[in-house]
Write a protein that holds these residues in place. Sequence first.
Motif, PDB file in Angstrom:
ATOM      1  N   ILE A 145     -26.994  -3.532  80.451  1.00  0.00           N
ATOM      2  CA  ILE A 145     -27.375  -3.502  81.863  1.00  0.00           C
ATOM      3  C   ILE A 145     -27.118  -2.081  82.388  1.00  0.00           C
ATOM      4  O   ILE A 145     -26.032  -1.531  82.175  1.00  0.00           O
ATOM      5  CB  ILE A 145     -26.568  -4.560  82.652  1.00  0.00           C
ATOM      6  CG1 ILE A 145     -27.033  -5.951  82.205  1.00  0.00           C
ATOM      7  CG2 ILE A 145     -26.729  -4.374  84.157  1.00  0.00           C
ATOM      8  CD1 ILE A 145     -26.251  -7.090  82.790  1.00  0.00           C
ATOM      9  N   PRO A 146     -28.133  -1.478  83.043  1.00  0.00           N
ATOM     10  CA  PRO A 146     -27.973  -0.087  83.485  1.00  0.00           C
ATOM     11  C   PRO A 146     -26.710   0.096  84.337  1.00  0.00           C
ATOM     12  O   PRO A 146     -26.472  -0.696  85.250  1.00  0.00           O
ATOM     13  CB  PRO A 146     -29.236   0.163  84.313  1.00  0.00           C
ATOM     14  CG  PRO A 146     -30.232  -0.833  83.818  1.00  0.00           C
ATOM     15  CD  PRO A 146     -29.453  -2.026  83.369  1.00  0.00           C
ATOM     16  N   GLY A 147     -25.929   1.086  83.987  1.00  0.00           N
ATOM     17  CA  GLY A 147     -24.716   1.388  84.750  1.00  0.00           C
ATOM     18  C   GLY A 147     -23.486   0.639  84.275  1.00  0.00           C
ATOM     19  O   GLY A 147     -22.403   0.767  84.848  1.00  0.00           O
ATOM     20  N   GLN A 157     -14.235 -11.701  83.070  1.00  0.00           N
ATOM     21  CA  GLN A 157     -13.860 -11.471  84.475  1.00  0.00           C
ATOM     22  C   GLN A 157     -13.247 -10.090  84.643  1.00  0.00           C
ATOM     23  O   GLN A 157     -13.588  -9.353  85.563  1.00  0.00           O
ATOM     24  CB  GLN A 157     -12.890 -12.552  84.975  1.00  0.00           C
ATOM     25  CG  GLN A 157     -13.491 -13.938  85.076  1.00  0.00           C
ATOM     26  CD  GLN A 157     -14.683 -14.003  86.038  1.00  0.00           C
ATOM     27  OE1 GLN A 157     -15.039 -13.040  86.717  1.00  0.00           O
ATOM     28  NE2 GLN A 157     -15.336 -15.161  86.070  1.00  0.00           N
ATOM     29  N   ALA A 158     -12.343  -9.742  83.737  1.00  0.00           N
ATOM     30  CA  ALA A 158     -11.694  -8.430  83.792  1.00  0.00           C
ATOM     31  C   ALA A 158     -12.747  -7.337  83.665  1.00  0.00           C
ATOM     32  O   ALA A 158     -12.692  -6.308  84.342  1.00  0.00           O
ATOM     33  CB  ALA A 158     -10.665  -8.317  82.676  1.00  0.00           C
ATOM     34  N   SER A 159     -13.723  -7.600  82.805  1.00  0.00           N
ATOM     35  CA  SER A 159     -14.766  -6.626  82.571  1.00  0.00           C
ATOM     36  C   SER A 159     -15.668  -6.492  83.801  1.00  0.00           C
ATOM     37  O   SER A 159     -16.042  -5.384  84.199  1.00  0.00           O
ATOM     38  CB  SER A 159     -15.558  -7.063  81.350  1.00  0.00           C
ATOM     39  OG  SER A 159     -16.576  -6.173  81.086  1.00  0.00           O
ATOM     40  N   LYS A 160     -15.973  -7.645  84.420  1.00  0.00           N
ATOM     41  CA  LYS A 160     -16.846  -7.616  85.603  1.00  0.00           C
ATOM     42  C   LYS A 160     -16.204  -6.858  86.760  1.00  0.00           C
ATOM     43  O   LYS A 160     -16.884  -6.168  87.518  1.00  0.00           O
ATOM     44  CB  LYS A 160     -17.172  -9.051  86.053  1.00  0.00           C
ATOM     45  CG  LYS A 160     -18.332  -9.672  85.277  1.00  0.00           C
ATOM     46  CD  LYS A 160     -18.645 -11.068  85.763  1.00  0.00           C
ATOM     47  CE  LYS A 160     -19.446 -11.048  87.054  1.00  0.00           C
ATOM     48  NZ  LYS A 160     -19.774 -12.419  87.500  1.00  0.00           N
ATOM     49  N   ASP A 170     -26.678  -7.291  89.389  1.00  0.00           N
ATOM     50  CA  ASP A 170     -27.756  -7.248  88.393  1.00  0.00           C
ATOM     51  C   ASP A 170     -27.488  -8.303  87.312  1.00  0.00           C
ATOM     52  O   ASP A 170     -28.372  -9.090  86.950  1.00  0.00           O
ATOM     53  CB  ASP A 170     -27.810  -5.839  87.779  1.00  0.00           C
ATOM     54  CG  ASP A 170     -29.045  -5.613  86.912  1.00  0.00           C
ATOM     55  OD1 ASP A 170     -29.749  -6.599  86.625  1.00  0.00           O
ATOM     56  OD2 ASP A 170     -29.289  -4.456  86.526  1.00  0.00           O
ATOM     57  N   LEU A 171     -26.249  -8.347  86.825  1.00  0.00           N
ATOM     58  CA  LEU A 171     -25.879  -9.335  85.802  1.00  0.00           C
ATOM     59  C   LEU A 171     -26.062 -10.752  86.345  1.00  0.00           C
ATOM     60  O   LEU A 171     -26.673 -11.605  85.690  1.00  0.00           O
ATOM     61  CB  LEU A 171     -24.425  -9.121  85.354  1.00  0.00           C
ATOM     62  CG  LEU A 171     -23.850 -10.222  84.448  1.00  0.00           C
ATOM     63  CD1 LEU A 171     -24.612 -10.325  83.131  1.00  0.00           C
ATOM     64  CD2 LEU A 171     -22.365  -9.970  84.160  1.00  0.00           C
ATOM     65  N   PRO A 206     -21.462 -14.884  79.759  1.00  0.00           N
ATOM     66  CA  PRO A 206     -21.966 -13.519  79.608  1.00  0.00           C
ATOM     67  C   PRO A 206     -21.060 -12.749  78.656  1.00  0.00           C
ATOM     68  O   PRO A 206     -19.832 -12.853  78.767  1.00  0.00           O
ATOM     69  CB  PRO A 206     -21.885 -12.935  81.022  1.00  0.00           C
ATOM     70  CG  PRO A 206     -20.952 -13.813  81.779  1.00  0.00           C
ATOM     71  CD  PRO A 206     -20.843 -15.129  81.072  1.00  0.00           C
ATOM     72  N   LEU A 207     -21.620 -12.015  77.723  1.00  0.00           N
ATOM     73  CA  LEU A 207     -20.787 -11.267  76.793  1.00  0.00           C
ATOM     74  C   LEU A 207     -21.572 -10.146  76.129  1.00  0.00           C
ATOM     75  O   LEU A 207     -22.787 -10.011  76.306  1.00  0.00           O
ATOM     76  CB  LEU A 207     -20.201 -12.202  75.722  1.00  0.00           C
ATOM     77  CG  LEU A 207     -21.138 -13.073  74.880  1.00  0.00           C
ATOM     78  CD1 LEU A 207     -21.757 -12.294  73.744  1.00  0.00           C
ATOM     79  CD2 LEU A 207     -20.361 -14.239  74.291  1.00  0.00           C
TER      80      LEU A 207
END
Length: 462
Positions: A145-147, A157-160, A170-171, A206-207
């Motif tokens: 995903i761009p960016g 969650q930590a990643s988001k 976007d995700l 999501p991963l």
Amino acid sequence: MAEHTPTDTTESSSLRTPIVAVLGHVDHGKTTLLDKIRGSAVTEGEAGAITQHIGSTAVPLSVIGEMAGDLVDPEDFDLPGLLFIDTPGHHSFSTLRSRGGALADIAIVVVDVTDGFQPQTEEALDILRRTQTPFIVAANKVDTIPGWNPTDDQPIQASKERQPDRVQSDLDERLYELIGQLSDEGFSADFYWRVQNFQNNIGVVPLSAMTGEGVPDLLTVLMGLSQRYLKEEMAVDVTGPGAGTVLEVTDERGFGTTIDAVVYDGTIRADDQLVVGGLEEPIVTEVRALLQPRPLAEIRTEKEFEKVDSVAAAAGVKIAAPDLDDAMAGAPVRVVRDRPVEEVIAEVEAELAEVEVQTAEEGIVVKADTLGSLEAISSTLEDEEIPIMRAEVGDVAPRDIRVAETANEPTHRAILAFGVDILEDTAALAEQEDVRLFENDVIYQLVEEYDDHVTAIEESQQ
Ligand code: GDP
């Protein structure tokens, strides 16, 4: 369905490892995901805690606990871990049958978040619906995903939290699209953290199989789903007579024809008598050797096996035994122990008879490499109302041309071959008899090629 009577009582009953299969469209990341899980497991497991079997990889609960960090507390589980089938794709999924259904207890459907639903995604969902296999959706490649700011191996969650708002939404947008598409296919689905009941709702995780972010979540959901909904099915008599499925029939130097099998019930011992499903009839034989790869740390060359005395469910094993030449991929393997061999033969025959393909007086001929794939293609053809005159496992031989040429409709003078060879002289004979041969290893492409042929004939007749 065949009765199975355990020889011992409750004492020997314990929980086996749930079997997990990975499905999805080509290039959506199935292999990368399996490699990631295996790779992290090897790192976390250090001294060979991970066991590689034939055709499958067992990841014990303790290693899953390490990989999932705070998300999984091994204390909360009593299942021993997860067994991942190494060959991804729905071909292997449908090939691997067990008594009364799919061999895999759970499936992961991998969907590229950017590419979305594709023909093989839908095919996978059809198969899972038909076999009533619980599954979760891995919304893969979030790192594209761009960016996106990659965070290796972190829970999602930590990643988001590390992503700018624009990237997060976007995700979310892409995930909502997937959830909508699943709903169009008749599945109720949601972000996995909002799902209460994974039996009725499909969790979307999501991963990134590449960076590993979200993989802890995937493992958590797999463990939770197994523990909550599969525990009863996992209670098997692990010392009872073994039952398994043939994965592949191979030639092994020094051992002759061997079979790679997944054992999903009981135990196979090195001195057991076996009944194995064969091309013509059940094969009765005796184990000569049970082989498993040496522990990862000791492997020097790719194929180094060691003999083991027994293999308990769930696990993969290579079996060396006489008379396996006609053994059939996807067919049952049964141990004959404390019961008459006739009973076991009948059981194997009954299981093979379950694979019923509706055939008609007039229609096309279908040849496939395994029972499972034959079943999958036939069901696709049935959906499209394409009649089948004969459906068989095996290479395309001159006698198949003899059958196909009896069709009255020009569109029915055709043979669909999936994952099999066309024997010598057969192609020439087909041409001579005006029978068309279609070969492909992807079901939807095979059927599409045939559809195009039918359209061409119909147009030429107008
Ligand atoms: P398969 O055909 O479904 O088994 O797909 P593969 O695992 O072979 O992946 C196809 C391609 O996508 C390969 O080039 C992978 O490196 C790439 N890929 C897979 N997962 C990811 C991911 O999470 N992120 C990115 N950026 N690439 C990925």
